[in-house]
Motif scaffolding. Structure first.
Motif, PDB file in Angstrom:
ATOM      1  N   PHE A   9      -5.133   0.896 -12.528  1.00 45.63           N
ATOM      2  CA  PHE A   9      -3.850   0.388 -12.317  1.00 45.63           C
ATOM      3  C   PHE A   9      -3.584  -1.059 -12.360  1.00 45.63           C
ATOM      4  O   PHE A   9      -4.368  -1.682 -11.794  1.00 45.63           O
ATOM      5  N   ILE A  10      -2.447  -1.339 -12.664  1.00 44.52           N
ATOM      6  CA  ILE A  10      -2.185  -3.028 -12.659  1.00 44.52           C
ATOM      7  C   ILE A  10      -0.906  -3.435 -11.676  1.00 44.52           C
ATOM      8  O   ILE A  10       0.394  -2.691 -12.057  1.00 44.52           O
ATOM      9  N   TYR A  12       0.797  -1.197  -0.225  1.00 45.55           N
ATOM     10  CA  TYR A  12       0.268   0.169   0.034  1.00 45.55           C
ATOM     11  C   TYR A  12       1.012   1.334  -0.110  1.00 45.55           C
ATOM     12  O   TYR A  12       0.432   2.299  -0.488  1.00 45.55           O
ATOM     13  N   LYS A  13       1.818   1.143   0.727  1.00 50.01           N
ATOM     14  CA  LYS A  13       3.029   2.329   0.483  1.00 50.01           C
ATOM     15  C   LYS A  13       3.284   2.396  -0.861  1.00 50.01           C
ATOM     16  O   LYS A  13       3.372   3.559  -1.242  1.00 50.01           O
ATOM     17  N   ALA A  14       3.727   1.427  -1.448  1.00 48.70           N
ATOM     18  CA  ALA A  14       4.272   1.449  -2.898  1.00 48.70           C
ATOM     19  C   ALA A  14       3.385   1.995  -3.771  1.00 48.70           C
ATOM     20  O   ALA A  14       3.591   3.047  -4.391  1.00 48.70           O
ATOM     21  N   PHE A  64       2.132  -0.659 -12.101  1.00 51.96           N
ATOM     22  CA  PHE A  64       3.138  -0.261 -10.985  1.00 51.96           C
ATOM     23  C   PHE A  64       4.316  -1.060 -11.274  1.00 51.96           C
ATOM     24  O   PHE A  64       4.435  -2.287 -11.585  1.00 51.96           O
ATOM     25  N   LYS A  65       5.381  -0.588 -10.750  1.00 59.20           N
ATOM     26  CA  LYS A  65       6.657  -1.031 -10.843  1.00 59.20           C
ATOM     27  C   LYS A  65       7.300  -1.620  -9.414  1.00 59.20           C
ATOM     28  O   LYS A  65       8.420  -2.494  -9.574  1.00 59.20           O
ATOM     29  N   LYS A  66       6.602  -1.590  -8.638  1.00 58.21           N
ATOM     30  CA  LYS A  66       6.890  -2.196  -7.259  1.00 58.21           C
ATOM     31  C   LYS A  66       5.672  -2.565  -6.296  1.00 58.21           C
ATOM     32  O   LYS A  66       4.620  -1.985  -6.602  1.00 58.21           O
TER      33      LYS A  66
END
Length: 606
Positions: A567-568, A453-455, A604-606
């Motif tokens: 978002f994925i 969730y932070k990411a 998303f990348k992370k």
């Protein structure tokens, strides 16, 4: 058909503003939040006797001093949780106390322990209720698991109907049970006082017992402390009380403690005087009722209400688990689906998850109460210990008026709770050993979810790219807030046409005003339309709005295009941590004629 069945079982949807009507009075709260603690008198004494029986019937007199120790701990816990109620009126109980005063990890350990404990509350309560039914009707004993599963489904449906409605149903069985046990105690004590019960049925107090040891007595004491499970539930559910919530919660806690002390003392005394021991096919309460009244209609009445209260005691778990899951999800340690209210304004996802988990436990342990109770007790005494320790740290740091007395109360509660936990853990290690593995795994899972969730939050921070405008269709962009994904979707739509409308569905008026203010500050040249949903549905108001737009632009030859931002996540399993609103919108709109549905993915990348 599904909708009709759902309405029949659960009832009509409630509007968001009706939430205030779901608050509990003291009497209803006592029924719904204390049923677990009160019902534990049906097996608390029995758990002491099961341990003492390993030495012999001569050891049964130790039941009396052990019960006094349990009552002393009950007093300490009641006073301590009363302090927690006034110190943390927003609810959260052991999780919030431990997290604020001891740190995040102790808070997560307390929260994880309580989540497991509430699952076990349902499993133990339902299994105990099944035991009471099969004690009265031995022919049903082979079908214990099937009966328990049916009862879990029943209590789940009851809770999905809403807090107030389930409390209204529970109030009658709880107070009838209290009346029945008090009647049993009064009649039993009367027969003892008038000499109708022989004094030779039980060993006399102080009788020497070969093989007795301090270790065994401590083990019996820790088993008897299973009667204290559920004491903390009221402190977790303070927001469910009518105003003034802390005062009403504290009064309810005192009422529960007093009633529990009377019932537990009476059952323990009668079991001692009658010389009753544990049996595999009949509960201690059943034996006491049979000795007191015989197998007549009064006996079957007591057995019936005992079975009902043991089943409905599971409602404490159903009331406390969703609220605790909400608190953890709000802090981003559990999936966000646990923060969502259902049609009846309850946290339906938490209720359904709890139901499935408890059914799996019942099947795994074959509805055997004695196999579940050690896990049950471990689950509750870990947060007991952590919450008392957290309050000690709070008093030392803040030093309010009268803090020394408050500290002593919490210190006594912490020491005894830790002692009980240690005894259970050591003496029943073969039954509870996997707690050593399970709790760290749960805490790790909490941190993994929080990290995700932070990411997500980091990647959703707004940027304002400017793209070239290209005329095109009438674009409708559903938005859930002002994020990177929304900004990217708006800019993409503006690149295709000047006719771009952002649509936001608000569940309350304050949320609507906040969004409109933020959108005005953004000043991106795109009109925002806010739709109000009284029933917390995104799909229905959005579809009605699209029908209106479509009818207005159809004659001019324009095509309505709905651009759905989505978002994925980088990992597939992350999908379960998010509400699949984009999927629901696309699925519903694909059935709408003359509306183009497009998706703009954001990876998303992370």
């Amino acid at each position: 058909m599904y909708s009709s069945i759902k309405r029949l079982l659960i009832g009509r949807p409630l509007k968001s503003h009706e939430l205030g009507e779901q608050k509990l009075s003291k009497l209803k709260a006592l029924a719904i939040l204390s049923s677990d603690a009160l019902s534990s008198v049906a097996y608390g004494t029995e758990q002491i006797l099961i341990v003492l029986a390993t030495i012999g019937t001569a050891a049964f007199w130790y039941n009396i001093p052990i019960a006094v120790g349990v009552l002393f701990l009950l007093l300490a816990l009641t006073l301590s949780y009363r302090q927690i109620i006034f110190s943390y009126p927003q609810g959260g109980g052991a999780y919030l106390v431990s997290k604020e005063n001891l740190g995040v990890n102790p808070g997560l350990i307390a929260g994880g322990s309580l989540l497991v404990d509430y699952i076990l509350t349902v499993a133990v309560s339902i299994s105990s209720g099944t035991d009471a039914i099969t004690s009265a009707f031995p022919v049903l004993h082979p079908y214990s698991v099937e009966i328990a599963i049916f009862l879990v489904i029943f209590i789940t449906i009851l809770n999905l109907r809403g807090l107030t409605e389930s409390a209204s149903v529970l109030a009658y069985p709880v107070y009838i049970f209290v009346f029945a046990i008090i009647l049993l105690i009064i009649v039993g004590v009367y027969r003892v006082a008038t000499g109708q019960i022989s004094p030779n049925l039980h060993p006399h107090l102080g009788t020497p017992v070969a093989g007795i040891s301090l270790f065994l007595l401590l083990r019996a004491f820790s088993s008897g402390c299973s009667a204290l499970t559920g004491v903390e539930a009221i402190s977790n559910a303070i927001p469910n009380f009518k105003d003034p919530a802390p005062k009403n919660a504290a009064t309810t806690l005192a009422m529960m403690g007093g009633i529990l002390a009377v019932l537990f003392s009476g059952i323990t005394f009668l079991s001692y005087w009658y010389g009753i021991g544990p049996k595999a096919t009949e509960t201690v309460v059943s034996q006491i009722a049979s000795h007191t009244f015989g197998r007549n209609y009064v006996y079957y009445f007591i057995q019936a209400v005992t079975a009902i209260i043991l089943v409905l005691a599971a409602n404490t778990g159903f009331s406390a688990f969703p609220q605790l899951a909400y608190n953890l999800a709000r802090d981003k340690y559990m999936p966000r689906m646990f923060t969502m209210r259902g049609d009846r304004l309850g946290y339906s996802n938490g209720i359904i998850f709890l139901s499935i988990a408890s059914i799996l436990l019942i099947i795994g342990f074959k509805a055997r109460t004695e196999h579940l109770i050690p896990l049950y007790a471990v689950g509750v005494f870990i947060p007991f210990t952590l919450s008392q320790t957290g309050m000690i740290i709070k008093w030392i740091k803040q030093k309010p008026n009268g803090w020394m007395l408050k500290l002593i109360i919490n210190l006594v509660g912490a020491l005894i709770s830790f002692l009980v936990f240690a005894i259970i853990f050591v003496t029943k290690f073969h039954q509870v050993w996997f707690v050593v593995i399970f709790l760290p795994a749960v805490v790790y899972l909490f941190h993994t979810i929080n990290k995700h969730y932070k990411a997500v939050s980091e990647q959703l921070r707004c940027s304002h790219p400017v793209l070239e405008k290209i005329n095109g269709n009438v674009f409708i962009v559903p938005v859930a807030g002002i994020t990177t994904v929304v900004e990217r979707s708006i800019n993409y739509a503006k690149s295709l046409t000047d006719e771009v409308i952002a649509v936001y569905v608000a569940f309350d008026r304050e949320d609507e005003k906040r969004m409109e203010q933020k959108w005005a500050e953004l000043n991106n040249g795109v009109r925002l339309v806010t739709l109000h949903s009284s029933y917390r549905s995104i799909i229905y108001p959005l579809c009605k709005f699209l029908e209106t737009i479509q009818s207005k632009v159809a004659e001019s030859g324009y095509v309505v295009t709905v651009l759905v931002p989505q978002f994925i996540p980088k990992k597939r399993w992350h999908n379960i941590l998010h509400n699949q609103s984009a999927l629901l919108i696309r699925t519903r709109l694909l059935w709408s004629k003359d509306i183009v549905v497009a998706t703009l993915p954001y990876h998303f990348k992370k």
